[in-house]
Design an enzyme around this catalytic site. Structure first.
Site, short mmCIF file in Angstrom:
data_model
loop_
_atom_site.label_atom_id
_atom_site.label_comp_id
_atom_site.label_asym_id
_atom_site.label_seq_id
_atom_site.Cartn_x
_atom_site.Cartn_y
_atom_site.Cartn_z
N SER A 173 111.70 26.43 30.43
CA SER A 173 112.66 25.54 30.19
C SER A 173 111.98 23.83 30.04
CB SER A 173 112.23 25.64 32.21
OG SER A 173 111.51 25.18 32.66
N LYS A 192 109.01 19.90 36.03
CA LYS A 192 110.73 19.93 35.32
C LYS A 192 110.32 17.65 36.32
CE LYS A 192 112.45 23.51 36.24
NZ LYS A 192 111.85 24.31 35.83
#
Length: 210
Positions: free
Chosen positions: A126, A163
């Site tokens: 990701s 993230k």
């Protein structure tokens, strides 16, 4: 670390001052500060003592900075204990709880700025667009003081994720660095078990650093 020759009494005095100053202030002294403290006539005299210590292997002089002094004596006895590698994390427990630690890597925490507190193994792709790849060890500085745009380590229930942070009021958006992944949206009014564990400060992958 063994020295070529033992230090003279004056050299030991200089070394002891360097060590005390660094322990007290967190940084080495300048030549002027050494001269003032130890009664040398000029900073040049302090420089000569530093060069003598460097020749004996007691210090390293780093060029280009007035505080470029690194202590080397007994460095072999001061090896870092290493950084804990975090594995599966249970909800409601501190991320550094003993049961979450899978092992320890002998990595100097001070190699990272700010200092790293633990390592986290990256799972998935990701964040691949900024070079954080599956299997990497992510170095993390433990803090809850984070800013928009930083790459953070967050915990939602028992899931830990890496993230990029965006916060708008009570809503947090955790953005991936991969177009295939949608943002994770967290409403702080509704989600009780959300924790920010720290910021990413580096990666370990075949001696490559983020």
């Amino acid at each position: 670390m063994s020295l070529v020759k033992p230090l003279t009494a004056r050299q030991q005095e200089v070394y002891n001052f360097l060590k005390h100053y660094i322990e007290t202030t967190g940084m080495p002294p300048t030549r002027a500060e050494i001269s003032r403290e130890l009664g040398f006539r000029s900073p040049n005299a302090a420089e000569e003592h530093l060069k003598a210590l460097a020749r004996k292997g007691a210090v390293e002089i780093l060029a280009g900075t007035s505080r470029g002094i690194r202590l080397l004596l007994d460095a072999a006895n001061d090896e870092p204990e290493g950084l804990p590698l975090i594995g599966q994390v249970a909800a409601g427990e501190p991320i550094l709880a003993e049961q979450h630690i899978e092992g320890t890597y002998r990595v100097d925490p001070d190699m990272f700025k700010p200092q790293a507190d633990f390592l986290l193994k990256v799972n998935g792709q990701s964040m691949k667009n900024i070079g954080i790849l599956d299997g990497d060890l992510l170095a993390v500085h433990s803090t809850k003081d984070v800013r928009n745009g930083q790459v953070i380590v967050a915990r939602i229930e028992d899931e830990v994720t890496v993230k990029r942070l965006e916060r708008k009021g009570d809503v947090i958006y955790l953005h991936a660095e991969n177009e295939e992944f949608a943002p994770i949206v967290v409403n702080l009014r509704e989600q009780e078990r959300f924790e920010i564990e720290g910021i990413a400060v580096g990666i370990i992958r075949n001696n490559a650093w983020m």
